[in-house]
Design a protein around this motif. Structure first.
Motif, PDB file in Angstrom:
ATOM      1  N   VAL A  20       0.837  -1.201   0.000  1.00  0.00           N
ATOM      2  CA  VAL A  20       0.000   0.000   0.000  1.00  0.00           C
ATOM      3  C   VAL A  20       0.872   1.252   0.000  1.00  0.00           C
ATOM      4  O   VAL A  20       0.609   2.228  -0.713  1.00  0.00           O
ATOM      5  N   THR A 126      -3.791   2.738   9.696  1.00  0.00           N
ATOM      6  CA  THR A 126      -4.450   1.791   8.798  1.00  0.00           C
ATOM      7  C   THR A 126      -4.764   0.503   9.544  1.00  0.00           C
ATOM      8  O   THR A 126      -3.920  -0.349   9.738  1.00  0.00           O
ATOM      9  N   THR A 128      -7.986  -2.628   9.920  1.00  0.00           N
ATOM     10  CA  THR A 128      -8.486  -3.586   8.938  1.00  0.00           C
ATOM     11  C   THR A 128      -9.923  -4.018   9.226  1.00  0.00           C
ATOM     12  O   THR A 128     -10.313  -4.156  10.390  1.00  0.00           O
ATOM     13  N   ILE A 181      -9.727  -0.906   6.800  1.00  0.00           N
ATOM     14  CA  ILE A 181      -9.610  -1.039   5.351  1.00  0.00           C
ATOM     15  C   ILE A 181      -9.984  -2.448   4.896  1.00  0.00           C
ATOM     16  O   ILE A 181      -9.646  -3.445   5.540  1.00  0.00           O
ATOM     17  N   ALA A 184      -7.008  -5.510   0.218  1.00  0.00           N
ATOM     18  CA  ALA A 184      -6.539  -4.755  -0.946  1.00  0.00           C
ATOM     19  C   ALA A 184      -6.394  -5.645  -2.179  1.00  0.00           C
ATOM     20  O   ALA A 184      -6.191  -6.856  -2.082  1.00  0.00           O
ATOM     21  N   CYS A 222     -10.835  -3.502  -1.695  1.00  0.00           N
ATOM     22  CA  CYS A 222     -10.616  -2.110  -2.087  1.00  0.00           C
ATOM     23  C   CYS A 222      -9.283  -2.019  -2.840  1.00  0.00           C
ATOM     24  O   CYS A 222      -8.282  -2.629  -2.420  1.00  0.00           O
ATOM     25  N   ILE A 227      -7.346   2.871  -1.465  1.00  0.00           N
ATOM     26  CA  ILE A 227      -6.911   2.910  -0.063  1.00  0.00           C
ATOM     27  C   ILE A 227      -6.074   4.180   0.145  1.00  0.00           C
ATOM     28  O   ILE A 227      -6.244   4.912   1.120  1.00  0.00           O
ATOM     29  N   SER A 228      -5.195   4.441  -0.814  1.00  0.00           N
ATOM     30  CA  SER A 228      -4.368   5.645  -0.732  1.00  0.00           C
ATOM     31  C   SER A 228      -5.237   6.898  -0.761  1.00  0.00           C
ATOM     32  O   SER A 228      -4.990   7.863  -0.026  1.00  0.00           O
ATOM     33  N   VAL A 249     -13.243   1.500   5.091  1.00  0.00           N
ATOM     34  CA  VAL A 249     -12.787   1.982   3.777  1.00  0.00           C
ATOM     35  C   VAL A 249     -13.079   0.928   2.713  1.00  0.00           C
ATOM     36  O   VAL A 249     -12.544  -0.187   2.762  1.00  0.00           O
ATOM     37  N   GLY A 250     -13.933   1.318   1.765  1.00  0.00           N
ATOM     38  CA  GLY A 250     -14.307   0.430   0.674  1.00  0.00           C
ATOM     39  C   GLY A 250     -15.599   0.924   0.060  1.00  0.00           C
ATOM     40  O   GLY A 250     -15.945   2.094   0.182  1.00  0.00           O
TER      41      GLY A 250
END
Ligand SMILES: NC(=O)c1ccc[n+]([C@@H]2O[C@H](COP(=O)([O-])OP(=O)(O)OC[C@H]3O[C@@H](n4cnc5c(N)ncnc54)[C@H](O)[C@@H]3O)[C@@H](O)[C@H]2O)c1
Length: 352
Positions: A20, A126, A128, A181, A184, A222, A227-228, A249-250
């Motif tokens: 990431v 970050t 999860t 998050i 990925a 995601c 993510i960034s 995040v997604g």
């Protein structure tokens, strides 16, 4: 939503040489930030980040987050911190348990404890969606849902989240935000083929047989660039919107079962993949996640969807871009830490 200018900000990305981090760092540089990466390069993956050394707004400090002197150097003059580093994933934390305690729990906590009083603006951590673990409810998990970690990796993430939120309650002089998050996917200079979508795509696009366990378990995904984008969104949102907040995040469209992922990959490669489905795998995680909060409060939406990225990864594999996978597994997966990284920190001794 007020936006702080990127000008004059230096983001210290701890763990910025990883999968990431490589994409985040490039995105931050593209947006005008100064970026300083502190990374221990535990997979001997310095080649992925090295090209950025020619960028005038990029600095690399090769060091361990458990070394207070390295952290001090990395934070000198920084305005913001993105804390990404650690042993990432359930398998690697199961293999290196003591090292996980030392880095993911004790080391990261010490970094967080050292931040107050430095005049920093933001901390983005970050975490999860794995923290939701094994859900009994069919309802997608919100940020308020019960956390049910089923791995040492997620247990430590939950501990760190609590630590950061407790610091926020205590009243620190920076604005902390926790991002939970999704798993990925997508291409990065430090590619990881141990993550479900990329693993399935590489295996099938390379013409190898894929064994899929528990095909009907759900997981949200995601893209690395999204993510960034979420990390940047947290850095740039008004402090009132993100201070002491947790955001999934997604995107709700991006909850997939493994069987659905296989179908997407098959579509990308013309249905030629050889797949066997088995039950009773070792990974019990099963969760769908709701992403309304980050959309509604921060106006965040991911730009990429799984099918478009899978097609690109399949094309890259078929072009031979990863033909060295068997020779460089420690670069392409989070399975084995390099001997050099294990040996050079006292806290790392005794790990195998
Ligand atoms: N990849 C995913 O699917 C995913 C999903 C949810 C959350 N996240 C989170 O995103 C972050 C980045 O994940 P990633 O996939 O890029 O992992 P990664 O393993 O590719 O990157 C982690 C980086 O941390 C560095 N590091 C490890 N120990 C260190 C230490 N002691 N000191 C300094 N650096 C150290 C490694 O060298 C590596 O560059 C992690 O916090 C992870 O928990 C990732």
């Amino acid at each position: 939503m007020s936006v702080v200018s990127a000008n004059g900000r230096t983001v210290c990305v701890i763990g910025g040489a990883g999968y990431v981090g490589n994409v985040l760092t490039r995105r931050l540089l593209g947006a005008g930030y100064h970026v300083r990466v502190l990374d221990r390069l535990i997979f001997d993956h310095g080649a992925a980040i090295a090209p950025l050394l020619e960028h005038p707004r990029f600095e690399l400090i090769v060091g361990d987050l458990r070394d207070p002197a390295a952290v001090d150097r990395a934070l000198a003059g920084a305005t913001d911190v993105a804390l990404l580093a650690g042993l990432v994933g359930d398998p690697i934390t199961a293999t290196y348990r003591e090292l996980s305690d030392s880095i993911n729990r004790d080391g990261c906590k010490a970094v967080v404890e050292s931040l107050d009083g430095r005049g920093l603006d933001r901390l983005v951590f970050t975490s999860t969606c794995s923290n939701y673990g094994l859900r009994t409810s069919d309802e997608p998990a919100t940020e308020e849902s019960e956390l049910a970690p089923v791995s040492l990796y997620a247990e430590h993430k939950v501990e760190l989240e609590r630590k950061i939120l407790a610091e926020a309650q205590r009243g620190v002089d920076y604005t902390p935000t926790v991002l939970r998050i999704s798993t990925a996917y997508g291409l990065s200079p430090r590619m990881r083929f141990d993550l479900t979508i990329s693993e399935f795509t590489r295996t099938l696009a390379a013409g190898l047989e894929l064994v899929v366990y528990d095909a009907d378990t759900w997981r949200p995904y995601c893209h690395v660039s999204d993510i960034s984008k979420a990390v940047m969104t947290a850095l740039e949102a008004s402090a009132a919107d993100v201070s002491g907040e947790v955001f999934n995040v997604g995107h709700s469209d991006e909850n997939y079962t493994k069987r659905m992922v296989v179908d997407v990959v098959q579509d990308a490669i013309g249905g030629t993949g050889k797949v066997t489905f088995e039950e009773g795998g070792r990974d019990p995680r099963n969760y769908r996640v709701n992403f309304d909060k980050i959309r509604d409060r921060l106006g965040y939406q991911p730009d990429v969807r799984v099918p478009q990225s899978v097609a690109a990864v399949a094309q890259a594999v078929q072009a031979g871009a990863y033909d060295d996978f068997d020779q460089r597994q420690s670069f392409y997966t989070n399975h084995t830490i390099s001997d050099s990284a294990l040996g050079t920190h006292p806290a790392a001794e005794g790990e195998g």
